[in-house]
Design a protein around this motif. Structure first.
Motif, short mmCIF file in Angstrom:
data_model
loop_
_atom_site.label_atom_id
_atom_site.label_comp_id
_atom_site.label_asym_id
_atom_site.label_seq_id
_atom_site.Cartn_x
_atom_site.Cartn_y
_atom_site.Cartn_z
N VAL A 27 0.83 -1.21 0.00
CA VAL A 27 0.00 0.00 0.00
C VAL A 27 0.87 1.25 0.00
O VAL A 27 0.60 2.21 -0.72
N LEU A 28 1.92 1.27 0.80
CA LEU A 28 2.81 2.42 0.84
C LEU A 28 3.52 2.62 -0.50
O LEU A 28 3.65 3.74 -0.99
N ALA A 29 3.97 1.53 -1.09
CA ALA A 29 4.64 1.64 -2.39
C ALA A 29 3.69 2.17 -3.45
O ALA A 29 4.06 3.04 -4.26
N ALA A 30 2.46 1.68 -3.44
CA ALA A 30 1.47 2.15 -4.42
C ALA A 30 1.14 3.62 -4.24
O ALA A 30 0.76 4.30 -5.20
N ALA A 31 1.29 4.13 -3.02
CA ALA A 31 1.02 5.53 -2.74
C ALA A 31 2.22 6.43 -3.03
O ALA A 31 2.16 7.65 -2.81
#
Length: 286
Positions: free
Chosen positions: A47-51
């Motif tokens: 999720v952090l990478a996608a953000a």
């Protein structure tokens, strides 16, 4: 997808770590606690990478086979060493003196509070799961109702020389039962035990407690924006310590209480936690 890498901070210290997201993106450093491992962050990494963040979740001192100094010498696991490890890992993942976001759970939360106290200029934000500010924790331990003292009896038990064998006895039955009771998925339990379910790793993990002893050193006022997430079913941290944390933060502060959630917030309520972290990071960009 997250990639399992190694991070070499200095001779004799090679840390395993999950890494996800663009190399030049703002860093989010995720520190696990006990009993757990770097695998606890699997839902947050993607999720952090996608953000648009660079998420790094190391297997910390003693948990990584390549960063496991002798646990019989507890000075190897002094709090200062654990803080230095985290800062060195951040430096390897974040060029120069760029600020970064820090997230910690349990023991990782204790380290995160310490970093925020010592190096506030390096942090854009702090997120802590379960573990209250040490001053609030110490204050709660002294309350006459004895609630926090009862919740913390395991800290004393971990100081005993037979703690490791007891935790690993019968296929780590005690750990398995605790994780299962908290709703940690079966696959996550096996992943944690792949790291922690052997005598060398367990003794090193318990050396964190033995190096510190039963008393937490007090810290100063925290001057970094803080998101503190506490599940009201956490059997290790009571309401007094959780709600008392606000008194030791002078920067923007958010206490998020998750009803019915226990100690392992990242694995019990990953979607709710992800939303909270992303909103907190967006409010306080690096």
């Amino acid at each position: 997808m997250p990639e399992l890498c190694t991070i070499n901070t200095r001779p004799g210290l090679v840390f395993d770590a999950w890494v996800a997201g663009p190399a030049e993106a703002p860093l989010v450093l995720l520190l696990h606690g006990f009993a757990g491992s770097l695998h606890m962050w699997r839902a947050q990494l993607q999720v952090l990478a996608a953000a648009g963040y660079r998420a790094v979740a190391p297997s910390q001192r003693g948990y990584s086979p390549g960063a496991r100094p002798d646990p019989a010498d507890t000075s190897n696991y002094h709090f200062d060493e654990l803080v230095a490890d985290a800062m060195n890992i951040a430096a390897s993942a974040c060029s120069g003196d760029r600020r970064f976001h820090l997230v910690g759970h349990d023991w990782g939360g204790s380290i995160a509070w310490g970093i925020a106290d010592r190096y506030p200029e390096r942090l854009a934000s702090l997120t802590v799961l379960s573990r209250p500010h040490p001053n609030a924790f110490n204050r709660a331990l002294k309350l006459p109702d004895g609630d926090q003292a009862r919740r913390s009896l395991h800290h004393h038990a971990f100081l005993e020389p037979d703690a490791g064998p007891l935790l690993l006895k019968d296929g780590a039955r005690r750990l398995r039962e605790r994780w299962q009771k908290s709703g940690v998925p079966a696959a996550a339990i096996e992943a944690h035990l792949a790291v922690l379910g052997n005598a060398p790793a367990m003794e090193a993990a318990l050396a964190w407690y033995r190096a510190r002893g039963a008393i937490r050193a007090p810290l100063g006022m925290i001057r970094v924006p803080v998101l503190y997430v506490w599940g009201d079913a956490d059997d290790t941290v009571g309401r007094a310590a959780a709600q008392g944390t606000a008194a030791f933060v002078s920067a923007p502060y958010q206490l998020e209480i998750l009803p019915g959630v226990g100690h392992f917030v990242a694995e019990e309520a990953p979607d709710r936690l992800n939303a909270l972290i992303l909103a907190h990071l967006a409010r306080h960009p690096a």
